[in-house]
Design an enzyme around this catalytic site. Structure first.
Site, PDB file in Angstrom:
ATOM      1  N   HIS A   1      -3.712  -5.878   1.588  1.00 52.20           N
ATOM      2  CA  HIS A   1      -3.321  -5.991   2.715  1.00 52.20           C
ATOM      3  C   HIS A   1      -3.717  -7.556   3.265  1.00 52.20           C
ATOM      4  O   HIS A   1      -4.827  -8.033   2.784  1.00 52.20           O
ATOM      5  CB  HIS A   1      -3.895  -5.050   3.744  1.00 52.20           C
ATOM      6  CG  HIS A   1      -3.397  -3.645   3.707  1.00 52.20           C
ATOM      7  ND1 HIS A   1      -2.375  -3.342   4.155  1.00 52.20           N
ATOM      8  CD2 HIS A   1      -3.966  -2.516   3.018  1.00 52.20           C
ATOM      9  CE1 HIS A   1      -2.198  -1.909   3.824  1.00 52.20           C
ATOM     10  NE2 HIS A   1      -3.212  -1.757   3.411  1.00 52.20           N
TER      11      HIS A   1
ATOM     12  N   CYS B   1       0.876  -1.247   0.102  1.00 54.24           N
ATOM     13  CA  CYS B   1      -0.008  -0.088   0.015  1.00 54.24           C
ATOM     14  C   CYS B   1       0.890   1.398  -0.158  1.00 54.24           C
ATOM     15  O   CYS B   1       1.586   1.765  -0.758  1.00 54.24           O
ATOM     16  CB  CYS B   1      -1.061  -0.222   1.055  1.00 54.24           C
ATOM     17  SG  CYS B   1      -2.438   0.984   0.979  1.00 54.24           S
TER      18      CYS B   1
END
Length: 483
Positions: free
Chosen positions: A427, A330
């Site tokens: 994630h 991310c």
């Protein structure tokens, strides 16, 4: 009709989240239908829910303890700090606004109806709601308009159990002092107390518990010893991020100022063949790292500047020259590229900054946040991977043509030409045991890999047994009231 009980703390980080998870699992093991609830949370470690929003990671763990899928109603207000003085406000799963701390008080009256709406919806169809407070009710300067502690308890008609932390010392003053400063109506809402994180012989504090009960008039629910297996459960608070000595494979993680969604590290920490070292500011990245993970960030551009200020950009380049591997997730993925553009000024003044340049990609931040539970396959092996996406921006470039994840035909991720630098937006991918094994094998450092989901479930059951042993669950359930 559901009953509810609220666990508040005599201070921050007294272990409320862990206690609620243990109480929830213990009540579920008794045959009750249970749900967790936290009116207001402050955390950059968020979970994505099936109903398309985000909540604090602790409430996701508590939902798991209850055997439920996470829902936005479990944490209707989530504050995500972006600077020392301001935070993004997420309401019922969606971003509402960004406010400075001094202006948040004016917003709270608008939030209480939505908090109560979520609470009542959640209470429908379950036997027990275990509510978690935030911070401490002793912060009476925040009482006006409060939605997190006594303000919520009053509005919803929920009794309170107050918890003190003996590990930091002064627990008698924590509990007795809280009663001393509370308005009388708020103090009357507290029906019991408990002491958490005790180390040593419990009998040594018998007189202390008696003194607290005498001075407050509250029922004693017990002293809960330190739960040694707590590190195996996903942590929410950045204060709980810790290095874990394990096996020979060394994974190094720079601790960013606005680190977010750091639960990505949990499956690595519990792997017996892996050691995870969290590097604080002011220290260089170790020379003996096998893998450096750049984690997520709530403020990517600011954290990139912080990364450079520590000299970590130089350490990272040296690590790669030595043949090391790097994974960015991310915000960390965005940092590894050549450039990050913020044309709308989402993270500060509009503009662009140069990235670390280890991936030939560029990121453009835009206002629309992607929130999704996602399932994918790891392209090199076909192993399934699942997790969640929670980010602003789109990343493109030549290295993205070497995508290493596949979302039913949608490529995701990027890799350098030599394969030693990789990044993605997914994630939670290390929670997939087969992928974790394949990834460690791929970077040339195979290590034993345990069943991560089974570890979490076993630990939750151990926590419930711990709660049943040391906390008076019968009394606690009797104190819960219909709502």
């Amino acid at each position: 009709m559901a009953r509810a009980i609220m666990i508040q703390g005599a201070g921050s980080n007294v272990g409320k989240s862990m206690l609620v998870a243990g109480i929830a699992r213990a009540a579920r093991n008794r045959g009750l239908s249970v749900a967790p609830f936290k009116p207001q949370n402050m955390s950059n470690n968020a979970a994505v829910t099936e109903d398309g929003g985000e909540i604090g990671r602790a409430q996701a763990l508590q939902a798991r303890a209850c055997g439920r899928a996470p829902r936005v109603d479990m944490n209707p207000v989530l504050l995500k700090p972006e600077t020392d003085q301001g935070a993004q406000v997420v309401v019922q799963g969606q971003r509402l606004t960004t406010v400075r701390a001094r202006d948040y008080a004016a917003l709270k009256p608008q939030l209480m109806p939505r908090v109560l709406d979520s609470f009542r919806r959640l209470a429908t169809g379950c036997d027990l709601v275990v509510v978690e407070g935030a911070g401490s009710p002793a912060e009476i300067n925040l009482r006006t308009g409060d939605i997190a502690n006594m303000g919520f308890a009053e509005a919803a008609g929920v009794p309170v159990v107050l918890v003190g932390d003996i590990d930091r010392g002064g627990v008698i003053a924590q509990l007795v002092g809280t009663k001393a400063v509370l308005p009388s109506d708020d103090a009357a809402r507290i029906t019991g107390f408990a002491v958490n994180k005790f180390r040593g012989d419990l009998s040594l504090f018998d007189s202390g518990m008696a003194e607290i009960a005498r001075r407050t008039g509250w029922s004693s629910l017990g002293v809960v010893p330190w739960f040694a297996q707590a590190w195996k459960l996903p942590a929410e608070d950045v204060m709980d991020i810790a290095s874990r000595k394990g096996g020979a494979v060394k994974v190094v993680v720079p601790r960013l100022n606005r680190i977010a969604n750091f639960d990505d590290l949990d499956p690595l920490s519990v792997s017996s063949g892996v050691s995870v070292e969290i590097v604080p500011e002011g220290r260089p990245l170790p020379l003996d790292a096998d893998l450096i993970v750049l984690p997520g960030s709530k403020s990517t551009i600011a954290d990139l500047a912080h990364f450079r200020a520590q000299g970590w950009d130089i350490d990272l380049a040296a690590h790669l020259r030595r043949g090391g591997h790097v994974l960015g997730i991310c915000g960390g993925y965005q940092m590894l590229g050549r450039r990050i553009s913020d044309p709308d000024g989402l993270e500060g003044p509009p503009g662009a900054v140069e990235g670390l340049g280890h991936l030939d990609v560029e990121t453009v931040l835009h206002p629309r946040k992607r929130l999704a539970l996602s399932a994918a396959h790891y392209r090199p092996t076909g192993d399934p991977v699942s997790g969640y996406e929670i980010h602003l921006g789109q990343t493109t470039g030549p290295d993205a043509e070497r995508a290493w994840l596949d979302f039913d035909g949608r490529p995701e991720g990027a890799a350098s030409a030599n394969g030693r630098v990789m990044g993605c937006y997914l994630h939670g991918l290390f929670a997939a045991d087969a992928f974790r094994q394949a990834y460690l094998d791929r970077i040339g450092h195979p290590a034993p890999v345990e069943d991560y989901d089974a570890t979490v479930e076993t630990t939750l059951d151990a926590l419930a047994a711990h709660i049943e042993t040391y906390l008076d669950m019968d009394r606690l359930l009797a104190l819960a009231e219909e709502v």
